[in-house]
Structure formats: C-alpha cells, structure tokens
Design an enzyme around this catalytic site. Structure first.
Site, PDB file in Angstrom:
ATOM      1  CB  SER A 237      46.669  15.317   0.392  1.00 44.99           C
ATOM      2  OG  SER A 237      47.761  16.186   0.154  1.00 44.99           O
ATOM      3  CE  LYS A 238      47.310  13.675   7.942  1.00 47.24           C
ATOM      4  NZ  LYS A 238      48.148  12.545   8.260  1.00 47.24           N
ATOM      5  NE  ARG A 239      50.881  16.993  -1.346  1.00 50.12           N
ATOM      6  CZ  ARG A 239      50.500  17.672  -2.402  1.00 50.12           C
ATOM      7  NH1 ARG A 239      51.065  18.810  -2.701  1.00 50.12           N
ATOM      8  NH2 ARG A 239      49.548  17.212  -3.191  1.00 50.12           N
ATOM      9  N   GLY A 241      46.642  21.586   4.012  1.00 53.41           N
ATOM     10  CA  GLY A 241      46.064  22.111   5.248  1.00 53.41           C
ATOM     11  C   GLY A 241      45.182  21.055   5.872  1.00 53.41           C
TER      12      GLY A 241
END
Ligand code: GLU
Length: 463
Positions: A237-239, A241
């Site tokens: 997920s965005k966490r 990168g």
C-alpha cells in the site's frame, strides 16, 4: 480454442502496480497464444468511480505498452443486458425476490454469530414466490448441495461446498446489479476463456461459477494471482512507497523496467532476470505463476531500471530525459551536447530523476558546495593546487581529455602531492557536489571557460 483474456479494473483510483501486474499476465497470455486481450471498466459503483480514474488507468496501460484488442467496455453502459440476464434467472427459477428487512437480516446475523455460525442468508424468501415491490432485492438461488470445483491454473484444485455459500443479492433494491452478477454476464458475453485476476477474488469465484452454470454458460479457466506485499509482509500500500504506475513514471523509471520487474515478481523462468518484451511473450505461462505472495523490492526495481537506462538508445533516452531536465529547472541549451553527455553518464544512474540531477552542473552554475565535501577538500593547502590548475587550464589550447589529464599529472608531479589531493578538490570545484565520472572526461564536457571560472570561484570560496 481462441484465447480471450481481460483486465477488469474498477476505476476508483490510479492504476496500482498490483493491478498492472494482473493486467500484464492477462496481456502476456493473450499475446503468447495469439488470442485477444479485452479491457473492461467495472464502473458500476457510481459513487466511487470517476472519469479521472478511468483516464489514469488508460494512461498507465498505454505507458506500460499493454495494448488491448477490444474495449474499453463500460459496465454502466450495459445495465439493460444485466437486467435481461437477471430476468432469465428469475424465469428459470434460479433467482427470487426477497423482502427481508434490514432489521431482520441484522437479527439473523447476530443470532448466527452468537451461535458461532458463519453469518449467511437463511433463504427465508426462497419459496415465497414474491413479486417486485418497493424495497425488494433479487437473490441468486445458490445450489444447496454439492461442491464447486475450481481447477485454478495457479492455486491448483480448490473445492468449496455449496453449503458454505448463501443466496447472494444480484440486484439491489434500487434496481442496480451487483458485482458478481455483472462480472459473470460480461465474462460470458465477452467469451472469456481465461480469467486471470488477483486472488482477493478467489472467494467470489464459486459464486460466479454457480451463476454461469445456471445460465448454461461455458466456464472460463481461472488463474488467481497472489497479491503483492510490502517489505514488512503486509499487503502493498501507499505506506510502502509508490504504488501508482504513473508515479513510477514521474520518479524516472522506464516502462520496460517496471514491466520486467512486475513479470518477475511472481513468475520465473530459471534464474533469468532480464526479459525483453518478446522473450516474456514467448516464455510466459500462467501455470508457472508462483502460488505464494511476493514482496515488492525497490532495490531490485532500481537495478533493473539502471540496466534499461544504460542500454537505451541515447537519442531515445535524451527524449525521455528532457522533461526531467525541464522540471529540474535547467536547460541544455548552453552547455555540452546532451548525447555526448549521455554517452558518459548513461550508465551511472538508477532513475531519470537522478540522471538529470547528475548532469545539472554541466549546464547550470552554482554558488554553494556540498558542506561536508567542502570541509574535507577545500583547505588552505588546496589553494596552491587550484591556483596551479587554473593557470595551466587557462593556457591550455588543446581541450581534450588527454591534455586535461596531462595537466593533472603535471600538477601531481610538480607539487609533489598525491593524485587525490588534486583530483578531488578539482572535482568538487567544478561539480559542487564532488560526484562525477573521471575528471578528464568531466572537464572535457564542461569546457575550458566554465572549468577555469569554477576553479576561480573555488579559490575565492577558500579565501
Ligand atoms: N473489478 C474488479 C477489481 O478491480 C476485478 C474483477 C475481476 O477481475 O473479476 O478488483
């Protein structure tokens, strides 16, 4: 059998790397078998679907070179067809109206949970022969006995007992069809032979198979691809990168690097790492897809990107690099020929962003030095060295790498200092950061005038 595969994204955001990998596998399989690859936009969730997201998905696919033979088809344009199929299911006794209230369903759920039973609809309205009235939904009458068998190309044989499935809503009270119904109708109408998709859909598959069977449709072959994890083992997920395909473009990746990375993420061919598009098409087979999830490894992607940058035709690379140079805020008008620069710098960078940054000093003056480097390289004792270099370079007529190198050698010998004591301050003086290819080639590219004036600037700085 003429192979037909599809990519069926829901346009609720950008094109995610996980989606891109699923699309890539479907695309590869179609290309490999001489079949067709179809794009279908699953936009029935009208609240979450946006036009901008459709554009972002199309843009991402184009950038990756995943061309489709049919579509994009939009589910929102097919509501009449879904209604027709729902009617067919009603007429053949495979579906029924249900008027259970929210309150009843909530109570049922609570009761089941209290009794430690998996919550499921109890079929209360199944035999009531209700008609459509305000607030009724339509449910698919799932077989109550027997097994659903999926011979998944990736997962192997998966068997689900029908008792684990309940009568799923296929039309909501507002008259709109639900996901499992629309997918089934589309896969049927679009004559899909292979459904290659993320394994988060595996639990929908037995339901979809039951609906397909009720319609008398031929079943596609399924391949459920494991998901991509972040380096901490959690779903990517965005966490972790960048997860948007177009973000990779902006970050200076080449599409061939991302494609090569994605194909290797859960598929392999011996220990080969680099695959041209043609090789991928020839060698890919869905049965070789790994069964377990794989973790995204940015280091490896960077390594592949470096490989593709290094091997890119310089003219094409220059074209790709220009937008990055522009957004880095300089221009190549007043400076060395970009192609000559690339011949030297092309193999030194992991991304186009880095490449633009590395060549900046050739085109743009600066008045600051990397502080750590300056402390180390610019000392009182450096002054005579730089003075001598400046004087010799001002007098040098033959501005060739060879002659430039000769000056460095000469300085080392006359001042009786080590090579590093000459080369490093000189490099810092001309680049500002102290990183560059060999000093003779660097200065040759930079040119005499700029070299001399930057050495002068460094002398002023030390003084
Ligand atoms: N629209 C679904 C999704 O984006 C995919 C459905 C499918 O591939 O069957 O997750």
């Amino acid at each position: 059998m003429k192979v037909r595969t599809r990519f069926a994204p829901s346009p609720t955001g950008y094109l995610h790397v996980g989606g891109a990998r699923t699309a890539l596998f479907s695309w590869l399989y179609a290309r490999k078998t001489g079949g067709k690859f179809i794009l279908r936009i699953e936009d029935t969730d009208r609240e979450r679907s946006t036009e901008a997201s459709v554009d972002a998905i199309l843009e991402g696919m184009e950038w990756l070179g995943l061309d489709y033979d049919e579509g994009p088809f939009y589910q929102t344009q097919r509501f009449d067809r879904y209604r027709e199929v729902i009617q067919q299911l009603l007429d053949t006794g495979h579906a029924y109206y249900c008027d259970c209230t929210k309150e009843r369903l909530a109570m049922l759920r609570e009761e089941q949970m209290a009794n430690k039973i998996k919550p499921r609809y109890d079929g209360c309205c199944c035999d009531k022969s209700l008609c459509a009235t305000e607030g009724t939904v339509i449910r698919f009458k799932n077989p109550s006995e027997g097994d659903v068998v999926i011979d998944d190309l990736v997962k192997g044989r998966v068997v689900i007992n029908n008792r684990e499935l309940d009568d799923l809503i296929i039309e909501r009270a507002d008259g709109t069809p639900t996901y499992n119904l629309t997918v089934v109708v589309d896969d049927w109408d679009m004559k899909m032979t292979h459904v290659i998709r993320g394994d988060d859909h595996l639990n929908n598959t037995p339901r979809q198979i039951n609906i397909l069977k009720a319609l008398g449709a031929e079943l596609p072959i399924y391949a459920h691809v494991p998901m991509i994890l972040g380096d901490d083992g959690k779903r990517l997920s965005k966490r972790h990168g960048a997860v948007s395909v177009m973000q990779y473009k902006e970050d200076g990746f080449l599409p061939e690097a991302l494609i090569n990375y994605l194909v290797r993420l859960s598929w392999s061919h011996g220990d080969q790492e680099i695959f041209s598009r043609q090789e991928m098409i020839e060698l890919f087979d869905a049965v070789d897809i790994n069964t377990s999830a794989s973790a995204f490894n940015t280091e490896k992607l960077l390594w592949l990107n470096q490989h593709y940058i290094k091997n890119k035709e310089p003219k094409l690379l220059a074209e790709l690099l220009l937008p990055f140079i522009r957004s880095a805020g300089f221009s190549t008008e007043n400076g060395p020929d970009l192609l000559a620069v690339l011949a030297v710098f092309q193999e030194r960078c992991n991304t186009l962003v880095e490449l633009a940054e590395e060549i900046r000093f050739l085109y743009q003056d600066f008045d600051e030095y990397n502080a750590k480097q300056a402390k180390k390289q610019f000392k009182e004792t450096t002054l005579p060295i730089l003075e001598s270099l400046k004087q010799q370079y001002s007098a040098l007529d033959d501005w060739s790498a060879e002659a430039i190198h000769h000056v460095v050698e000469n300085t080392v010998n006359t001042l009786e200092v080590g090579f590093g004591k000459v080369g490093q301050p000189l490099r810092l003086a001309v680049t500002g950061h102290g990183k560059s290819p060999s000093i003779d080639v660097t200065l040759e590219l930079l040119g005499k005038e700029k070299t001399v004036s930057r050495i002068g600037q460094a002398i002023d700085f030390i003084q």
